[in-house]
Design a protein around this motif. Structure first.
Motif, short mmCIF file in Angstrom:
data_model
loop_
_atom_site.label_atom_id
_atom_site.label_comp_id
_atom_site.label_asym_id
_atom_site.label_seq_id
_atom_site.Cartn_x
_atom_site.Cartn_y
_atom_site.Cartn_z
N SER A 118 1.06 4.05 -2.95
CA SER A 118 0.78 5.46 -2.69
C SER A 118 1.91 6.32 -3.23
O SER A 118 1.69 7.43 -3.72
CB SER A 118 0.55 5.71 -1.21
N ARG A 139 1.55 6.75 -7.00
CA ARG A 139 0.44 7.61 -7.42
C ARG A 139 0.82 9.09 -7.34
O ARG A 139 0.19 9.91 -7.97
CB ARG A 139 -0.78 7.35 -6.54
N THR A 140 1.85 9.42 -6.53
CA THR A 140 2.20 10.84 -6.37
C THR A 140 3.15 11.32 -7.43
O THR A 140 3.78 10.57 -8.14
CB THR A 140 2.83 11.10 -4.98
N GLU A 192 0.83 -1.21 0.00
CA GLU A 192 0.00 0.00 0.00
C GLU A 192 0.86 1.26 0.00
O GLU A 192 0.57 2.23 -0.69
CB GLU A 192 -0.95 0.00 1.21
#
Length: 143
Positions: A139, A142-143, A135
């Motif tokens: 994350s 995704r940034t 996870e």
């Protein structure tokens, strides 16, 4: 992940089942079935003296002619089992259990039985850690 302490990180709210050496094998077996647990700690005035596992029941009772009602648990338990203190970390437990092929490991404070850690508890911890890592990685992507 594996720097987590056995108590309270791995062994959380645990109903600790303790029996005395004179408890019948049948009683212990029923207790394990009722509570859905794979091992029970045997104590003398709170001090750990042994452990009885599903394997003990299978190898020393079911596969023999022993009378489970008449036989005391002291006759089939593993005496003076290896233990770890509550502040040991998960990797220590996993290493010991892996090397000795244990599925359950008593936790003691001095000689007093305070808990038990199962290989299932450690697998759960490892799984949660892996999920957190995935996870976290997702994350970052995704940034």
């Amino acid at each position: 992940m594996m720097k987590r302490k056995l108590v309270p990180d791995v062994v959380k709210s645990q109903e600790l089942i303790l029996v005395t050496e004179d408890t019948s094998v049948l009683t212990v077996s029923k207790l394990m079935a009722e509570k859905n647990i794979g091992a029970v700690l045997v104590v003398n005035h709170g001090d750990l003296v042994g452990i009885v596992t599903e394997r003990d029941l299978n190898n020393k009772v079911l596969s023999t002619q022993i009378d489970a009602f008449e036989t005391e648990v002291s006759a089939i338990m593993t005496r003076n089992p290896d233990t770890l203190p509550p502040d040991a970390d998960a990797i220590e437990a996993l290493t010991l259990m892996q090397s000795k092929h244990y599925r359950h490991l008593p936790i003691t404070q001095g000689k007093r039985a305070v808990g038990i850690v199962s290989i299932r508890d450690l697998f759960k911890l490892a799984y949660e850690h892996l999920v957190e890592e995935v996870e976290f990685r997702d994350s970052l992507m995704r940034t």
